[in-house]
Motif scaffolding. Structure first.
Motif, PDB file in Angstrom:
ATOM      1  N   LEU A   4       0.855  -1.175   0.000  1.00 14.31           N
ATOM      2  CA  LEU A   4       0.000   0.000   0.000  1.00 14.31           C
ATOM      3  C   LEU A   4       0.899   1.236   0.000  1.00 14.31           C
ATOM      4  CD1 LEU A   4      -2.864   1.204   0.215  1.00 14.31           C
ATOM      5  CD2 LEU A   4      -2.606   1.080   2.715  1.00 14.31           C
ATOM      6  N   ILE A   5       0.682   2.098  -0.978  1.00 14.42           N
ATOM      7  CA  ILE A   5       1.419   3.358  -1.072  1.00 14.42           C
ATOM      8  C   ILE A   5       0.433   4.467  -0.738  1.00 14.42           C
ATOM      9  CG2 ILE A   5       2.753   4.890  -2.568  1.00 14.42           C
ATOM     10  CD1 ILE A   5       3.306   2.384  -4.348  1.00 14.42           C
ATOM     11  N   LEU A   6       0.722   5.190   0.336  1.00  9.36           N
ATOM     12  CA  LEU A   6      -0.140   6.289   0.773  1.00  9.36           C
ATOM     13  C   LEU A   6       0.542   7.611   0.434  1.00  9.36           C
ATOM     14  CD1 LEU A   6      -1.187   5.001   4.314  1.00  9.36           C
ATOM     15  CD2 LEU A   6      -2.536   4.933   2.208  1.00  9.36           C
ATOM     16  N   LEU A   7      -0.049   8.353  -0.490  1.00 10.76           N
ATOM     17  CA  LEU A   7       0.472   9.659  -0.897  1.00 10.76           C
ATOM     18  C   LEU A   7      -0.495  10.732  -0.420  1.00 10.76           C
ATOM     19  CD1 LEU A   7       2.282  11.636  -2.544  1.00 10.76           C
ATOM     20  CD2 LEU A   7       0.960  10.972  -4.569  1.00 10.76           C
ATOM     21  N   ARG A   8      -0.016  11.565   0.488  1.00 12.45           N
ATOM     22  CA  ARG A   8      -0.829  12.708   0.886  1.00 12.45           C
ATOM     23  C   ARG A   8      -0.772  13.732  -0.253  1.00 12.45           C
ATOM     24  NH1 ARG A   8       0.043  17.068   5.752  1.00 12.45           N
ATOM     25  NH2 ARG A   8      -1.892  18.183   5.336  1.00 12.45           N
ATOM     26  N   HIS A   9      -1.883  14.382  -0.518  1.00  7.69           N
ATOM     27  CA  HIS A   9      -1.913  15.378  -1.596  1.00  7.69           C
ATOM     28  C   HIS A   9      -0.812  16.415  -1.397  1.00  7.69           C
ATOM     29  CE1 HIS A   9      -3.499  18.623   0.899  1.00  7.69           C
ATOM     30  NE2 HIS A   9      -4.298  17.721   1.444  1.00  7.69           N
ATOM     31  N   ALA A  10      -0.387  17.020  -2.484  1.00  7.79           N
ATOM     32  CA  ALA A  10       0.627  18.073  -2.433  1.00  7.79           C
ATOM     33  C   ALA A  10       0.028  19.336  -1.794  1.00  7.79           C
ATOM     34  CB  ALA A  10       1.151  18.360  -3.837  1.00  7.79           C
ATOM     35  N   ILE A 105      -4.415   8.272  -2.731  1.00 12.63           N
ATOM     36  CA  ILE A 105      -4.064   9.686  -2.617  1.00 12.63           C
ATOM     37  C   ILE A 105      -5.176  10.364  -1.827  1.00 12.63           C
ATOM     38  CG2 ILE A 105      -3.512  11.824  -3.825  1.00 12.63           C
ATOM     39  CD1 ILE A 105      -2.610  10.152  -6.204  1.00 12.63           C
ATOM     40  N   GLY A 106      -4.792  10.949  -0.693  1.00 10.14           N
ATOM     41  CA  GLY A 106      -5.806  11.531   0.178  1.00 10.14           C
ATOM     42  C   GLY A 106      -5.242  12.564   1.125  1.00 10.14           C
ATOM     43  N   HIS A 107      -5.762  12.548   2.339  1.00  8.32           N
ATOM     44  CA  HIS A 107      -5.636  13.679   3.255  1.00  8.32           C
ATOM     45  C   HIS A 107      -5.190  13.254   4.648  1.00  8.32           C
ATOM     46  CE1 HIS A 107      -8.288  15.648   0.256  1.00  8.32           C
ATOM     47  NE2 HIS A 107      -8.876  14.464   0.231  1.00  8.32           N
ATOM     48  N   ASN A 108      -4.750  14.247   5.375  1.00 11.21           N
ATOM     49  CA  ASN A 108      -4.511  14.096   6.807  1.00 11.21           C
ATOM     50  C   ASN A 108      -5.690  14.702   7.555  1.00 11.21           C
ATOM     51  OD1 ASN A 108      -2.300  12.615   7.299  1.00 11.21           O
ATOM     52  ND2 ASN A 108      -1.026  14.300   8.014  1.00 11.21           N
ATOM     53  N   PRO A 109      -5.959  14.243   8.759  1.00 10.06           N
ATOM     54  CA  PRO A 109      -5.156  13.328   9.568  1.00 10.06           C
ATOM     55  C   PRO A 109      -5.374  11.848   9.239  1.00 10.06           C
ATOM     56  CG  PRO A 109      -7.045  14.031  10.840  1.00 10.06           C
ATOM     57  CD  PRO A 109      -7.109  14.773   9.517  1.00 10.06           C
ATOM     58  N   GLY A 110      -6.308  11.545   8.360  1.00 11.55           N
ATOM     59  CA  GLY A 110      -6.651  10.153   8.069  1.00 11.55           C
ATOM     60  C   GLY A 110      -5.495   9.301   7.600  1.00 11.55           C
ATOM     61  N   PHE A 111      -4.652   9.832   6.680  1.00 10.56           N
ATOM     62  CA  PHE A 111      -3.563   9.024   6.146  1.00 10.56           C
ATOM     63  C   PHE A 111      -2.507   8.735   7.214  1.00 10.56           C
ATOM     64  CE2 PHE A 111      -3.409   8.730   1.286  1.00 10.56           C
ATOM     65  CZ  PHE A 111      -4.746   8.397   1.240  1.00 10.56           C
ATOM     66  N   ARG A 126       7.973   5.829  13.325  1.00 10.23           N
ATOM     67  CA  ARG A 126       8.176   6.968  14.231  1.00 10.23           C
ATOM     68  C   ARG A 126       8.178   8.273  13.444  1.00 10.23           C
ATOM     69  NH1 ARG A 126      11.194   3.294  16.984  1.00 10.23           N
ATOM     70  NH2 ARG A 126      13.159   3.745  15.930  1.00 10.23           N
ATOM     71  N   ALA A 127       8.819   8.288  12.287  1.00  9.89           N
ATOM     72  CA  ALA A 127       8.893   9.507  11.477  1.00  9.89           C
ATOM     73  C   ALA A 127       7.515   9.939  11.014  1.00  9.89           C
ATOM     74  CB  ALA A 127       9.819   9.300  10.280  1.00  9.89           C
ATOM     75  N   LEU A 128       6.707   9.014  10.513  1.00 11.52           N
ATOM     76  CA  LEU A 128       5.394   9.406  10.004  1.00 11.52           C
ATOM     77  C   LEU A 128       4.421   9.726  11.129  1.00 11.52           C
ATOM     78  CD1 LEU A 128       3.054   6.967  10.194  1.00 11.52           C
ATOM     79  CD2 LEU A 128       4.455   6.006   8.394  1.00 11.52           C
ATOM     80  N   THR A 129       4.687   9.206  12.318  1.00 14.22           N
ATOM     81  CA  THR A 129       3.843   9.523  13.471  1.00 14.22           C
ATOM     82  C   THR A 129       4.083  10.958  13.928  1.00 14.22           C
ATOM     83  OG1 THR A 129       3.765   7.219  14.176  1.00 14.22           O
ATOM     84  CG2 THR A 129       3.307   8.854  15.856  1.00 14.22           C
ATOM     85  N   LYS A 130       5.323  11.434  13.793  1.00 13.01           N
ATOM     86  CA  LYS A 130       5.651  12.809  14.193  1.00 13.01           C
ATOM     87  C   LYS A 130       5.013  13.821  13.249  1.00 13.01           C
ATOM     88  CE  LYS A 130      10.055  11.769  16.350  1.00 13.01           C
ATOM     89  NZ  LYS A 130      11.508  11.849  16.212  1.00 13.01           N
ATOM     90  N   LYS A 131       5.140  13.551  11.952  1.00 17.82           N
ATOM     91  CA  LYS A 131       4.640  14.500  10.962  1.00 17.82           C
ATOM     92  C   LYS A 131       4.443  13.762   9.638  1.00 17.82           C
ATOM     93  CE  LYS A 131       5.548  19.118   9.214  1.00 17.82           C
ATOM     94  NZ  LYS A 131       6.441  20.255   9.213  1.00 17.82           N
ATOM     95  N   TYR A 132       3.293  13.994   9.011  1.00 19.72           N
ATOM     96  CA  TYR A 132       3.008  13.409   7.696  1.00 19.72           C
ATOM     97  C   TYR A 132       2.706  14.583   6.771  1.00 19.72           C
ATOM     98  CZ  TYR A 132       1.569   9.520   4.679  1.00 19.72           C
ATOM     99  OH  TYR A 132       1.480   8.576   3.689  1.00 19.72           O
TER     100      TYR A 132
END
Length: 172
Positions: A4-10, A105-111, A126-132
């Motif tokens: 699964l590749i999760l890409l947050r929108h630009a 391709i979607g949004h935070n905080p969901g992703f 740990r990295a993605l938990t700090k900031k996505y």
């Protein structure tokens, strides 16, 4: 195995009087999306299906990403927009089993919540938990033979990449 590749929108713009779903990408977002696409292509992270939120900023992100990835079947999935993690997990469970690598391709905080829910502890988690940040990509490997079997805490975060980590400005 599933990937699964999760890409947050630009990065998006915040024009006055524009509904959230209609917000376009900012100039910085239009710059970052193709750079992340080039990274995905160079690393062989090519999905067999793309599931995209209907929001304008996610659709514009996909429009800038897809040329680098080739002919990837795509689907606009309304459930991804403003989705809590439970609904995003339902979307994952609904991916057809003939697809082994899927891009969402979607949004935070969901992703961020979904990546945290699916992944085992580790440095990338740990990295993605700090900031996505916007345009960030999480690649999660799931040791299952069907998307419907994906469960919390079983995925390996193979990598977490941000525009900044690729030398493309600051993360937001």
């Amino acid at each position: 195995m599933r990937r699964l590749i999760l890409l947050r929108h630009a990065k998006s713009d915040w024009p006055d009087g524009v509904a959230d779903a209609d917000r376009p990408l900012s100039p910085r977002g239009k710059e970052a999306a193709p750079k992340m696409a080039a990274y995905l292509a160079a690393e062989g992270l090519i999905p067999e299906r793309a599931l995209v939120s209907p929001a304008r900023r996610t659709q514009e992100t996909w429009d800038l990403v897809k040329p680098a990835l080739g002919a990837v079947p795509e689907e606009t999935v309304p459930q991804i927009y403003e989705a809590p993690v439970s609904r995003l997990l339902d979307v994952v469970h609904s991916i057809p089993d003939d697809v082994t690598t899927a891009l969402m391709i979607g949004h935070n905080p969901g992703f961020q919540d979904l990546a945290r829910l699916l992944s085992k502890p580790g440095e990338a988690r740990r990295a993605l938990t700090k900031k996505y940040p916007t345009a960030a990509v999480a690649v999660i490997d799931l040791a299952v033979d069907a998307w419907g079997k994906v469960e919390a805490g079983e995925g390996d975060v193979e990598r977490f990449v941000t525009p900044k980590s690729l030398g493309h400005g600051e993360d937001e």
